[in-house]
Structures are given as structure tokens and as C-alpha cells.
Design a protein around this motif. Structure first.
Motif, short mmCIF file in Angstrom:
data_model
loop_
_atom_site.label_atom_id
_atom_site.label_comp_id
_atom_site.label_asym_id
_atom_site.label_seq_id
_atom_site.Cartn_x
_atom_site.Cartn_y
_atom_site.Cartn_z
N PRO A 126 1.20 -3.03 7.62
CA PRO A 126 -0.03 -3.37 6.94
C PRO A 126 -0.76 -2.12 6.44
N PRO A 127 -1.61 -2.30 5.43
CA PRO A 127 -2.36 -1.17 4.89
C PRO A 127 -3.33 -0.61 5.92
N THR A 128 -3.53 0.67 5.88
CA THR A 128 -4.49 1.34 6.75
C THR A 128 -5.42 2.19 5.90
N ALA A 129 -6.56 2.56 6.45
CA ALA A 129 -7.54 3.35 5.72
C ALA A 129 -7.02 4.76 5.41
N VAL A 130 -6.22 5.29 6.33
CA VAL A 130 -5.75 6.68 6.22
C VAL A 130 -4.23 6.70 6.34
N CYS A 131 -3.58 7.51 5.50
CA CYS A 131 -2.13 7.66 5.59
C CYS A 131 -1.76 8.33 6.91
N PRO A 132 -0.85 7.74 7.68
CA PRO A 132 -0.46 8.35 8.96
C PRO A 132 0.37 9.63 8.78
N ASP A 133 0.91 9.87 7.59
CA ASP A 133 1.69 11.09 7.36
C ASP A 133 0.84 12.27 6.93
N CYS A 134 -0.03 12.07 5.92
CA CYS A 134 -0.76 13.21 5.37
C CYS A 134 -2.28 13.14 5.54
N GLY A 135 -2.79 11.99 6.02
CA GLY A 135 -4.23 11.86 6.26
C GLY A 135 -5.05 11.51 5.03
N SER A 136 -4.42 11.28 3.90
CA SER A 136 -5.14 10.96 2.67
C SER A 136 -5.73 9.55 2.74
N ARG A 137 -6.85 9.37 2.07
CA ARG A 137 -7.46 8.04 1.92
C ARG A 137 -7.12 7.42 0.58
N GLU A 138 -6.39 8.15 -0.28
CA GLU A 138 -6.02 7.65 -1.60
C GLU A 138 -4.93 6.60 -1.48
N LYS A 139 -5.07 5.50 -2.24
CA LYS A 139 -4.09 4.41 -2.18
C LYS A 139 -3.68 3.99 -3.58
N ASN A 140 -2.41 3.66 -3.73
CA ASN A 140 -1.88 3.00 -4.92
C ASN A 140 -1.34 1.65 -4.48
N TRP A 141 -1.30 0.72 -5.42
CA TRP A 141 -0.79 -0.63 -5.15
C TRP A 141 0.22 -0.99 -6.24
N PRO A 142 1.42 -0.39 -6.21
CA PRO A 142 2.39 -0.68 -7.26
C PRO A 142 2.96 -2.09 -7.16
N ALA A 143 3.30 -2.64 -8.32
CA ALA A 143 3.97 -3.94 -8.37
C ALA A 143 5.39 -3.79 -7.82
N CYS B 107 0.84 -1.19 0.00
CA CYS B 107 0.00 0.00 0.00
C CYS B 107 0.88 1.25 0.00
N GLN B 108 0.59 2.15 -0.95
CA GLN B 108 1.32 3.41 -1.05
C GLN B 108 0.30 4.54 -1.05
N CYS B 109 0.57 5.58 -0.28
CA CYS B 109 -0.33 6.73 -0.25
C CYS B 109 -0.39 7.38 -1.62
N GLY B 110 -1.61 7.64 -2.10
CA GLY B 110 -1.81 8.27 -3.39
C GLY B 110 -1.50 9.75 -3.39
N GLU B 111 -1.32 10.34 -2.21
CA GLU B 111 -1.00 11.76 -2.11
C GLU B 111 0.49 11.99 -1.87
N CYS B 112 1.02 11.46 -0.78
CA CYS B 112 2.42 11.76 -0.40
C CYS B 112 3.41 10.68 -0.81
N GLY B 113 2.91 9.49 -1.21
CA GLY B 113 3.79 8.43 -1.68
C GLY B 113 4.36 7.52 -0.60
N ARG B 114 4.01 7.75 0.66
CA ARG B 114 4.51 6.91 1.74
C ARG B 114 3.95 5.49 1.63
N PHE B 115 4.83 4.50 1.76
CA PHE B 115 4.40 3.11 1.81
C PHE B 115 4.01 2.74 3.23
N ARG B 116 3.02 1.87 3.34
CA ARG B 116 2.62 1.39 4.67
C ARG B 116 2.09 -0.03 4.58
#
Length: 142
Positions: A48-65, A37-46
Motif C-alpha cells: 500500500p502507499p505510504t507517506a514516505v518512500c522506505p528506500d530514499c525518504g522522499s515524499r514525492e509520489k507518481n501514480w502511473p497507469a 504509488c511510485q516514488c517521485g525520486e527513486c522510482g520504487r513502487f510501493r
């Protein structure tokens, strides 16, 4: 103490549950693709995945290979199957995923004797079928 070959736990003994935050990871695993799971806003990986990015609060997610390689961050040698109590050598590890800075994953390692596992050891993903037609990523000594 000599433990011998490290093995993964039998897939028929492993059951997972998913939720909307983890489902993309498990769907990719069914296709033998490793992702995180990668934040769709700030790019932070996390992981296990969480609903909200702990860095920027975004709910956007990317799932890169990801490349499917990792480095052992931590490990323990176990000599009993946790479900049956039988003698069974397995090595749970926490790995740092290559291509996903900051993302760690819990898994098991195989492809070597348990005594060979070391922090910093390079590993590559392999796939273990588990219950309910899911697939679990584990790692083999690279």
C-alpha cells in the motif's frame, strides 16, 4: 474438495476509507484505471502507499497507469461470507502488478473455479462497485 466458481464479495458489504496517501489510487479506480504509488525520486513502487518512500525518504509520489494485468503471488480459498456467515466461495489473492515491480495488491479472483487458482496464474483487472460510490479492483483469470 470441490468448491465451485470463485466469486467476489458483494459490493454492498464493502466499505473503504481513504487518506491523502491512498486517495489517488481510489480516484483512479473510480475511472477503471489501475495504478500504484511510485516514488517521485527513486522510482520504487510501493503498495500500500505510504507517506514516505522506505528506500530514499522522499515524499514525492507518481501514480502511473498500469496495464491492468497481474500474477497471483498468494491465495486462500474461503467458503463463508465473513460478514454474513453464509456459504459463499471467494478467493482472496495477493497479486504482483505488471508494470510496477515490487507492488502487490490484495484483491479477489473470479472467472474460474476456486480449485483452479494457482500461484503464478495470470489475471486481469475487473471492477466491482462498492459502498459510497467507490470501485474496487478485483481480478479475473486471464
Amino acid at each position: 474438495m470441490a468448491y465451485g466458481p470463485a466469486r467476489v464479495l458483494p459490493g454492498e458489504q464493502i466499505r473503504i476509507t481513504t487518506n491523502p496517501d491512498t486517495e489517488p489510487f481510489w480516484q483512479a479506480a473510480k475511472e477503471h484505471k489501475l495504478t500504484a504509488c511510485q516514488c517521485g525520486e527513486c522510482g520504487r513502487f510501493r503498495m500500500p502507499p505510504t507517506a514516505v518512500c522506505p528506500d530514499c525518504g522522499s515524499r514525492e509520489k507518481n501514480w502511473p497507469a498500469l496495464p491492468g494485468t497481474a500474477t497471483v503471488f498468494s491465495y486462500v480459498v474461503c467458503n463463508k461470507n465473513p460478514k454474513t456467515g453464509e456459504d459463499y466461495v471467494y478467493v482472496p489473492v495477493v497479486v504482483d502488478l505488471d508494470g510496477a515491480p515490487g507492488a502487490r495488491l490484495n484483491a479477489n479472483v473470479t472467472g474460474c473455479d476456486a480449485e483452479e487458482v494457482r500461484i503464478g496464474m495470470k489475471v486481469a483487472v475487473e471492477w466491482t462497485p462498492i459502498q459510497d460510490d467507490w470501485v474496487l479492483p478485483n481480478f479475473r483469470k486471464a
